[in-house]
Write a protein that holds these residues in place. Structure first.
Motif, PDB file in Angstrom:
ATOM      1  N   LEU A 181     -32.026  -0.308  -0.969  1.00  5.82           N
ATOM      2  CA  LEU A 181     -30.789  -0.499  -0.221  1.00  5.82           C
ATOM      3  C   LEU A 181     -30.031  -1.706  -0.726  1.00  5.82           C
ATOM      4  N   ALA A 182     -30.737  -2.787  -0.998  1.00  8.15           N
ATOM      5  CA  ALA A 182     -30.093  -4.015  -1.488  1.00  8.15           C
ATOM      6  C   ALA A 182     -29.398  -3.762  -2.818  1.00  8.15           C
ATOM      7  N   HIS A 183     -30.027  -2.969  -3.681  1.00  8.48           N
ATOM      8  CA  HIS A 183     -29.428  -2.664  -4.993  1.00  8.48           C
ATOM      9  C   HIS A 183     -28.127  -1.887  -4.815  1.00  8.48           C
ATOM     10  N   PHE A 241     -29.416   7.879  10.659  1.00 12.35           N
ATOM     11  CA  PHE A 241     -30.867   8.056  10.575  1.00 12.35           C
ATOM     12  C   PHE A 241     -31.428   8.627  11.865  1.00 12.35           C
ATOM     13  N   SER A 242     -32.458   9.472  11.706  1.00 14.58           N
ATOM     14  CA  SER A 242     -33.162  10.029  12.849  1.00 14.58           C
ATOM     15  C   SER A 242     -34.615  10.260  12.468  1.00 14.58           C
ATOM     16  N   HIS A 243     -35.505   9.990  13.411  1.00  9.46           N
ATOM     17  CA  HIS A 243     -36.932  10.214  13.165  1.00  9.46           C
ATOM     18  C   HIS A 243     -37.631  10.263  14.528  1.00  9.46           C
ATOM     19  N   VAL A 244     -38.718  11.003  14.593  1.00 12.46           N
ATOM     20  CA  VAL A 244     -39.456  11.111  15.862  1.00 12.46           C
ATOM     21  C   VAL A 244     -40.313   9.881  16.143  1.00 12.46           C
ATOM     22  N   GLY A 259     -26.957   9.448   5.062  1.00 11.22           N
ATOM     23  CA  GLY A 259     -28.184   9.710   5.798  1.00 11.22           C
ATOM     24  C   GLY A 259     -29.399   9.770   4.911  1.00 11.22           C
ATOM     25  N   GLY A 260     -29.901  10.992   4.689  1.00 17.13           N
ATOM     26  CA  GLY A 260     -31.141  11.169   3.949  1.00 17.13           C
ATOM     27  C   GLY A 260     -31.128  10.573   2.557  1.00 17.13           C
ATOM     28  N   LYS A 261     -29.969  10.555   1.906  1.00 19.22           N
ATOM     29  CA  LYS A 261     -29.898  10.042   0.544  1.00 19.22           C
ATOM     30  C   LYS A 261     -29.988   8.514   0.504  1.00 19.22           C
ATOM     31  N   LEU A 262     -29.800   7.903   1.661  1.00 19.17           N
ATOM     32  CA  LEU A 262     -29.914   6.441   1.731  1.00 19.17           C
ATOM     33  C   LEU A 262     -31.357   6.004   1.970  1.00 19.17           C
ATOM     34  N   PHE A 263     -32.147   6.907   2.545  1.00 19.60           N
ATOM     35  CA  PHE A 263     -33.541   6.607   2.859  1.00 19.60           C
ATOM     36  C   PHE A 263     -34.428   7.697   2.249  1.00 19.60           C
ATOM     37  N   PRO A 264     -34.827   7.535   0.990  1.00 20.05           N
ATOM     38  CA  PRO A 264     -35.612   8.565   0.287  1.00 20.05           C
ATOM     39  C   PRO A 264     -36.846   9.013   1.073  1.00 20.05           C
ATOM     40  N   VAL A 281     -22.107  12.820   0.701  1.00 16.65           N
ATOM     41  CA  VAL A 281     -21.796  11.571  -0.009  1.00 16.65           C
ATOM     42  C   VAL A 281     -23.081  11.063  -0.654  1.00 16.65           C
ATOM     43  N   GLU A 282     -23.010  10.772  -1.939  1.00 15.55           N
ATOM     44  CA  GLU A 282     -24.195  10.327  -2.675  1.00 15.55           C
ATOM     45  C   GLU A 282     -24.415   8.826  -2.502  1.00 15.55           C
ATOM     46  N   ALA A 283     -25.676   8.422  -2.529  1.00 18.36           N
ATOM     47  CA  ALA A 283     -26.019   6.996  -2.478  1.00 18.36           C
ATOM     48  C   ALA A 283     -25.880   6.406  -3.872  1.00 18.36           C
ATOM     49  N   ASP A 284     -24.648   6.395  -4.330  1.00 19.04           N
ATOM     50  CA  ASP A 284     -24.342   6.009  -5.706  1.00 19.04           C
ATOM     51  C   ASP A 284     -22.972   5.335  -5.718  1.00 19.04           C
ATOM     52  N   ARG A 285     -22.895   4.215  -6.383  1.00 18.97           N
ATOM     53  CA  ARG A 285     -21.661   3.431  -6.404  1.00 18.97           C
ATOM     54  C   ARG A 285     -20.456   4.252  -6.851  1.00 18.97           C
ATOM     55  N   TYR A 286     -20.626   5.035  -7.917  1.00 18.87           N
ATOM     56  CA  TYR A 286     -19.491   5.750  -8.482  1.00 18.87           C
ATOM     57  C   TYR A 286     -19.003   6.850  -7.557  1.00 18.87           C
ATOM     58  N   ASP A 287     -19.944   7.532  -6.888  1.00 18.64           N
ATOM     59  CA  ASP A 287     -19.540   8.570  -5.951  1.00 18.64           C
ATOM     60  C   ASP A 287     -18.846   7.961  -4.739  1.00 18.64           C
TER      61      ASP A 287
END
Length: 219
Positions: free
Chosen positions: A211-213, A22-25, A190-195, A169-175
């Motif tokens: 994230l918990a899901h 993660f990165s943000h200003v 990264g970005g796919k974990l934090f919409p 890498v997708e934020a998806d269990r199967y991937d």
């Protein structure tokens, strides 16, 4: 090259199902994202060095970690030269991650006994890391290089090397399961974990639920 301290950090990293990138200003946004990860059981966090104020933000995150999230290991990603490596090591980074493999970074981290995870895209680069005594490398950009099938091919040649897949890498269990079955020891998200929509609205409770899901699906 792996020192006892670097080995311990690496072991902490490998215990995680996913590594947040993660990165943000805005430092407050970063603190909230770190907190959400921590409260959901993720104890390793990569702050990515991609903004002009990344060093200033990281120093504040390090202080926040020390006072509020004591069990979390916080590293810095997108380290591309020895100057950046020295700067963030002095700021207290627990580990460094790069998109490239570069001897000048290796030598700095070796001297300071800090875990460094280089980015590798070819067998020659993985071999270089192995010959330097490193045991964990980042395969980047993993999806674009060929996905899980590329990992499988690398593992046949480098069975003792540990791979972190980052990039696509997708934020998806199967991937995520596909990557682990192919032989990775870790995945970076990264970005796919934090919409983006949730970040813009700063709906941190919703982000935590999201994230918990995902984490519960991976158990």
């Amino acid at each position: 090259m792996t020192t006892s301290n670097a080995f311990q950090i690496q072991e902490c990293l490998l215990q995680e199902k996913i590594i947040p990138l993660f990165s943000h200003v805005d430092v407050e946004v970063c603190k909230n994202v770190m907190r959400i990860c921590y409260e959901n059981g993720i104890k390793t966090f990569e702050f990515t060095n991609r903004n002009e104020n990344s060093y200033i933000v990281f120093k504040e995150l390090k202080q926040y970690r020390d006072t509020r999230l004591s069990e979390m290991k916080i590293g810095v990603g997108t380290i591309k030269n020895k100057i950046q490596a020295k700067l963030f090591i002095e700021a207290g980074a627990d580990f460094l991650i790069s998109p490239v493999i570069l001897e000048e970074i290796y030598l700095v981290c070796k001297k300071d006994k800090v875990l460094w995870i280089p980015g590798c895209a070819t067998p020659s680069e993985v071999c270089l890391a192995e010959n330097w005594g490193l045991s964990l490398v980042k395969i980047f950009p993993a999806k674009q290089l060929g996905g899980p099938s590329y990992i499988e091919a690398l593992k046949t040649v480098f069975p003792n090397m540990l791979f972190m897949a980052t990039g696509g890498v997708e934020a998806d269990r199967y991937d995520i399961e596909k990557w682990y079955k192919a032989g990775v020891s870790s995945v970076g998200l990264g970005g796919k974990l934090f919409p983006k929509e949730m970040l813009m609205l700063k709906v941190y409770d919703e982000m935590s639920e999201y994230l918990a899901h995902l984490i519960s699906d991976l158990d």
